[in-house]
Structure formats: structure tokens, C-alpha cells
Design a protein around this motif. Structure first.
Motif, PDB file in Angstrom:
ATOM      1  N   SER A 249      -9.282  -5.030  -1.736  1.00 20.73           N
ATOM      2  CA  SER A 249      -9.945  -4.525  -0.532  1.00 20.73           C
ATOM      3  C   SER A 249      -8.954  -3.840   0.397  1.00 20.73           C
ATOM      4  N   LEU A 250      -7.761  -4.396   0.510  1.00 21.12           N
ATOM      5  CA  LEU A 250      -6.733  -3.778   1.351  1.00 21.12           C
ATOM      6  C   LEU A 250      -6.261  -2.456   0.738  1.00 21.12           C
ATOM      7  N   GLU A 251      -6.111  -2.434  -0.582  1.00 23.18           N
ATOM      8  CA  GLU A 251      -5.756  -1.190  -1.266  1.00 23.18           C
ATOM      9  C   GLU A 251      -6.762  -0.084  -0.941  1.00 23.18           C
ATOM     10  N   ASN A 252      -8.060  -0.415  -1.067  1.00 24.66           N
ATOM     11  CA  ASN A 252      -9.105   0.585  -0.836  1.00 24.66           C
ATOM     12  C   ASN A 252      -9.099   1.078   0.604  1.00 24.66           C
ATOM     13  N   THR A 253      -8.907   0.180   1.546  1.00 26.45           N
ATOM     14  CA  THR A 253      -8.946   0.567   2.952  1.00 26.45           C
ATOM     15  C   THR A 253      -7.759   1.448   3.330  1.00 26.45           C
ATOM     16  N   LEU A 254      -6.559   1.084   2.867  1.00 28.33           N
ATOM     17  CA  LEU A 254      -5.365   1.859   3.196  1.00 28.33           C
ATOM     18  C   LEU A 254      -5.251   3.136   2.383  1.00 28.33           C
ATOM     19  N   GLY A 255      -5.939   3.173   1.227  1.00 23.73           N
ATOM     20  CA  GLY A 255      -5.817   4.341   0.358  1.00 23.73           C
ATOM     21  C   GLY A 255      -4.498   4.369  -0.391  1.00 23.73           C
ATOM     22  N   LEU A 256      -3.902   3.198  -0.585  1.00 26.06           N
ATOM     23  CA  LEU A 256      -2.611   3.089  -1.270  1.00 26.06           C
ATOM     24  C   LEU A 256      -2.693   2.015  -2.349  1.00 26.06           C
ATOM     25  N   SER A 257      -1.960   2.199  -3.409  1.00 26.01           N
ATOM     26  CA  SER A 257      -1.988   1.233  -4.503  1.00 26.01           C
ATOM     27  C   SER A 257      -1.161   0.001  -4.158  1.00 26.01           C
ATOM     28  N   ARG A 258      -1.443  -1.060  -4.859  1.00 26.89           N
ATOM     29  CA  ARG A 258      -0.705  -2.315  -4.669  1.00 26.89           C
ATOM     30  C   ARG A 258       0.776  -2.118  -4.923  1.00 26.89           C
ATOM     31  N   ARG A 259       1.101  -1.363  -5.947  1.00 24.48           N
ATOM     32  CA  ARG A 259       2.512  -1.135  -6.290  1.00 24.48           C
ATOM     33  C   ARG A 259       3.234  -0.400  -5.160  1.00 24.48           C
ATOM     34  N   THR A 260       2.533   0.539  -4.507  1.00 22.26           N
ATOM     35  CA  THR A 260       3.129   1.264  -3.386  1.00 22.26           C
ATOM     36  C   THR A 260       3.358   0.347  -2.191  1.00 22.26           C
ATOM     37  N   LEU A 261       2.445  -0.596  -1.994  1.00 24.89           N
ATOM     38  CA  LEU A 261       2.517  -1.479  -0.830  1.00 24.89           C
ATOM     39  C   LEU A 261       3.588  -2.556  -0.976  1.00 24.89           C
ATOM     40  N   GLU A 262       3.866  -2.976  -2.199  1.00 29.77           N
ATOM     41  CA  GLU A 262       4.826  -4.052  -2.417  1.00 29.77           C
ATOM     42  C   GLU A 262       6.184  -3.709  -1.808  1.00 29.77           C
ATOM     43  N   GLY A 263       6.710  -4.633  -1.020  1.00 29.00           N
ATOM     44  CA  GLY A 263       8.047  -4.467  -0.465  1.00 29.00           C
ATOM     45  C   GLY A 263       8.113  -3.664   0.814  1.00 29.00           C
ATOM     46  N   THR A 264       6.981  -3.129   1.283  1.00 27.88           N
ATOM     47  CA  THR A 264       6.992  -2.351   2.526  1.00 27.88           C
ATOM     48  C   THR A 264       6.833  -3.264   3.734  1.00 27.88           C
ATOM     49  N   GLU A 265       7.260  -2.775   4.900  1.00 23.26           N
ATOM     50  CA  GLU A 265       7.063  -3.507   6.143  1.00 23.26           C
ATOM     51  C   GLU A 265       5.603  -3.383   6.546  1.00 23.26           C
ATOM     52  N   PHE A 266       4.872  -4.497   6.499  1.00 24.15           N
ATOM     53  CA  PHE A 266       3.428  -4.431   6.753  1.00 24.15           C
ATOM     54  C   PHE A 266       3.123  -4.074   8.200  1.00 24.15           C
ATOM     55  N   ALA A 267       3.987  -4.442   9.120  1.00 25.95           N
ATOM     56  CA  ALA A 267       3.743  -4.139  10.537  1.00 25.95           C
ATOM     57  C   ALA A 267       3.655  -2.637  10.789  1.00 25.95           C
ATOM     58  N   ALA A 268       4.308  -1.843   9.942  1.00 25.94           N
ATOM     59  CA  ALA A 268       4.305  -0.390  10.132  1.00 25.94           C
ATOM     60  C   ALA A 268       2.941   0.238   9.882  1.00 25.94           C
ATOM     61  N   PHE A 269       2.011  -0.518   9.279  1.00 24.39           N
ATOM     62  CA  PHE A 269       0.672   0.002   9.034  1.00 24.39           C
ATOM     63  C   PHE A 269      -0.258  -0.192  10.234  1.00 24.39           C
ATOM     64  N   PHE A 270       0.274  -0.729  11.318  1.00 19.84           N
ATOM     65  CA  PHE A 270      -0.539  -0.955  12.508  1.00 19.84           C
ATOM     66  C   PHE A 270      -0.150   0.017  13.608  1.00 19.84           C
ATOM     67  N   ALA A 271      -1.126   0.371  14.431  1.00 22.41           N
ATOM     68  CA  ALA A 271      -0.851   1.275  15.550  1.00 22.41           C
ATOM     69  C   ALA A 271       0.158   0.660  16.512  1.00 22.41           C
ATOM     70  N   ASP A 272       0.108  -0.665  16.670  1.00 20.61           N
ATOM     71  CA  ASP A 272       1.082  -1.382  17.500  1.00 20.61           C
ATOM     72  C   ASP A 272       1.768  -2.428  16.628  1.00 20.61           C
ATOM     73  N   PRO A 273       2.882  -2.053  15.963  1.00 20.96           N
ATOM     74  CA  PRO A 273       3.546  -2.980  15.034  1.00 20.96           C
ATOM     75  C   PRO A 273       4.061  -4.246  15.714  1.00 20.96           C
ATOM     76  N   ALA A 274       4.339  -4.165  17.021  1.00 23.00           N
ATOM     77  CA  ALA A 274       4.950  -5.307  17.715  1.00 23.00           C
ATOM     78  C   ALA A 274       4.058  -6.548  17.690  1.00 23.00           C
ATOM     79  N   LEU A 275       2.727  -6.331  17.659  1.00 23.69           N
ATOM     80  CA  LEU A 275       1.817  -7.477  17.661  1.00 23.69           C
ATOM     81  C   LEU A 275       2.010  -8.329  16.420  1.00 23.69           C
ATOM     82  N   LEU A 276       2.076  -7.691  15.251  1.00 24.92           N
ATOM     83  CA  LEU A 276       2.269  -8.459  14.015  1.00 24.92           C
ATOM     84  C   LEU A 276       3.678  -9.029  13.953  1.00 24.92           C
ATOM     85  N   GLN A 277       4.671  -8.268  14.406  1.00 28.53           N
ATOM     86  CA  GLN A 277       6.045  -8.763  14.384  1.00 28.53           C
ATOM     87  C   GLN A 277       6.186 -10.023  15.237  1.00 28.53           C
TER      88      GLN A 277
END
Length: 363
Positions: A43-71
Motif C-alpha cells: 500500500s505504501l509502494e502504491n501511494t508513493l509511486g516507488l518500489s520497495r527496493r527503491t525505498l529500502e535504506g532511504t530516510e523515511f522522514a524525507a518523504f514528508f512535507a515536514d520531516p522534523a515531525l517524524l524525526q
């Protein structure tokens, strides 16, 4: 876009461990304590439009408009300030506007993991809309059947009485009045028959190729509107056949396409009217209170003026029409036929672009 780390990858053990999360409509990311993605469900793959392999290892906070909240939430999780934290945020998507979401951050069973669950607010709104459509369709079905039967019986008596009266009249002028009665009774009878049509015909199931259905409808529309209207194809030819009633699906799609063509009257006169028939496969989608691994998405898109605001919420109601002389039955019958296939029809309309989306589960 976040920078991908190449030093992390899902192992077979991880895939098996998180496999059940792929069956959920909730968007889920399992993160390392440093905030990088360890696992993302379908479901997250479909919403972001990115594959699981692409998402692995990335900073997830960067996918938010305000990354500081998740950090901040991850810092609290690391320091064990809470077991779960919920807040609202905006999730960025590839080539699309951000989607508002509820975010729930919880400390996972493993001390080195944090689970982030996301519920799109638009998803909740859509589920509410689907619920209204289902309730509306059921109420319409009962209303139509009861009303049609109540009309049909006295209508036959009115027509028969007018015929008997006409036989007794010597005046041609008076006979014209009885002809009006007979003609109007026949018109009402035709309307009643159309109201009852979906409930009379049996559901004949067979193998359906959706592109054969599209081509049939396309040819019928072009015969009816040979000048000034272009019907474009945008097909995903990989869509498999499925079990359904071919005749009912042709009628449903034809009703939607005719509705689009009728809304394009002015553009047809100018010669720049366009309808697009688009087929796609949707994966891991939820509608009708059920989760489907695969579903057909059939779009009928036109470049007309859009659905009037006054009837946007009622376009699938019987006898509601946005044009003079319209019966208001086409979309009602289309919705009925699609719901017989456990699907539904949605509409997204703004001036210059109206998109009717037909969703049907695939095997």
C-alpha cells in the motif's frame, strides 16, 4: 528525493516476517532506529509511486512535507519516551500533490525497529463515499422496483380505457385527445420498463476481455457521433480476462460514454471533443469494504464542462440529469450493472476534465 543507501537490503527472512503487512490497506513502513526504511508494504509502494527496493535504506522522514515531525517522533522512540505517538502530516508523492495522513509511530517488538502506520485522510473520505453509494444503490433499487410496479398496473388500465373510449367516439378531433393519452401511457410504460430492466435480465457469466468491450463501445459512440468527436484508446493490454456478464458491461460502459458524449455537445460542434478510454490494473486496493490484490481500473475521461455542482453528489440517483431532455437513468443503470460485478463507479469532475472510473475485482 531521499538518497538511497546501498548497505541495507531486505533478507528473505525479513520478507517472510513482514509478508502479512502486504495484505493491509494501511500504509506501513518498518524503520531502523536511525530512521531508514527496512520494509515498506504494498500500500505504501502504491501511494508513493516507488518500489520497495527503491525505498529500502532511504530516510523515511524525507518523504514528508515536514520531516522534523517524524524525526522528533523517532527520537522519542529511541529514548523510550512513549510506546505509541499519533499526529497528522502530509506525505509527499512522486509527481503528485502531497496526501494528508494520520501518522502512528510505535516501538516494534524488536528493539532495533520502529513501525510507522499511515492512514490517508482521502482514503477515509473515499470509504465514506463508497458507503453512501452502496446505501444509495440499495435504496434506489427498492424504490425503483416498488414505484415501477405501482405505476405499471394503473397505467395499463388507463391505456385500455383510452382505447375503448376512442372506439366509441365519432369525432376525429376528440380522438386526438385519446391518442395523446395512449401515446403518453406508452411513453411511461417505456420508462417503467427501463427502470425494471436491470432486475429482469439474468446475470449471464462468461469470460470477458475488457478491451473487446471497450472497442464495441468505441465503435457505437463513433457511429452516433461521426464528426467532431475523437475517442482515444489508452489500454494496458496485459489485463487478464475475468468472469463477468459481457452484455451488462457493454451497456454500463456505453451509458457512461454516452453521458460523456452528450456533455460534449458544444465541443463536438467546434470539432475538438475528446473521450479517452483508459484501462489499468490497480494493485492492493480496497473498495466495497474488501481488499483486492488486483482490480480493473477503467476510465472514461472527457474534456467537457464538468458535472454541475448542483448534482455532483446525486449523479447516480435515478431521474437526475444534467441536461434538458435527459432521462437520468443511464448512470443509475451503469452503477447497477457494475455493482453486480462487485465493483463500483466513481466520478471526479472539474471544468475541462471529467473522469468516470469503473473498478472491478480481477482474479
Amino acid at each position: 528525493m531521499p538518497v538511497q543507501r546501498t548497505d541495507t537490503a531486505l533478507t528473505v527472512e525479513h520478507q517472510q516476517r513482514f509478508q502479512s503487512l502486504d495484505q493491509l490497506s494501511t500504509l506501513i513502513a518498518v524503520l531502523h532506529r536511525d530512521g531508514t526504511v527496512k520494509f515498506a508494504n504494498a500500500s505504501l509502494e502504491n501511494t508513493l509511486g516507488l518500489s520497495r527496493r527503491t525505498l529500502e535504506g532511504t530516510e523515511f522522514a524525507a518523504f514528508f512535507a515536514d520531516p522534523a515531525l517524524l524525526q522528533t517522533a523517532l527520537t522519542g522512540a529511541r529514548e523510550q519516551d512513549f510506546a505509541a505517538l499519533r499526529y497528522e502530516a502530509a506525505l509527499k508523492r512522486l509527481h503528485q500533490d502531497p496526501v494528508p495522513v494520520h501518522v502512528n509511530v510505535t516501538v516494534a517488538e524488536s528493539p532495533e525497529e520502529v513501525m510507522v502506520e499511515l492512514w490517508p485522510l482521502e482514503q477515509q473520505a473515499r470509504q465514506d463515499r463508497e458507503e453512501r453509494l452502496r446505501d444509495q444503490a440499495q435504496a434506489n433499487k427498492e424504490l425503483i422496483r416498488n414505484l415501477a410496479h405501482e405505476i405499471k398496473n394503473p397505467l395499463g388500465g388507463i391505456r385500455g380505457a383510452a382505447q375503448l373510449l376512442e372506439m366509441e367516439l365519432d369525432s376525429r378531433e376528440l380522438s386526438e385527445y385519446t391518442q395523446v393519452i395512449i401515446h403518453e401511457a406508452d411513453r411511461l410504460q417505456s420508462l417503467v420498463d427501463r427502470l425494471l430492466a436491470p432486475h429482469r435480465h439474468p446475470h449471464l457469466v462468461g469470460d470477458v476481455n475488457i478491451h473487446e468491450v471497450c472497442e464495441r463501445v468505441r465503435s457505437l459512440i463513433l457511429v452516433e457521433y461521426p464528426q467532431g468527436l475523437k475517442v482515444q484508446r489508452d489500454y494496458d493490454i496485459s489485463i487478464p480476462e475475468f468472469r463477468g456478464d459481457r452484455a451488462q458491461l457493454i451497456q454500463a460502459l456505453l451509458n457512461v460514454a454516452q453521458n460523456a458524449a452528450q456533455a460534449l455537445t458544444e465541443r463536438i460542434a467546434r470539432g475538438d471533443a475528446c473521450i479517452t478510454l483508459r484501462t489499468r490494473v490497480a494493485r492492493q486496493v480496497t473498495f466495497g469494504r474488501q481488499r483486492y490484490r488486483l482490480a480493473l481500473e477503467l476510465h472514461v475521461i472527457d474534456n467537457g464542462p464538468g458535472v454541475p455542482d448542483a448534482i455532483k453528489e446525486r449523479i447516480f440517483y435515478p431521474l437526475v440529469s444534467g441536461r434538458d431532455g435527459g432521462s437520468g437513468l443511464g448512470l443509475t443503470l451503469a452503477q447497477t450493472f457494475v455493482q453486480r460485478h462487485h465493483g463500483l463507479i466513481e466520478c471526479d469532475s472539474v471544468p475541462g476534465r471529467t473522469d468516470f472510473r469503473i473498478l472491478i475485482p480481477l482474479p
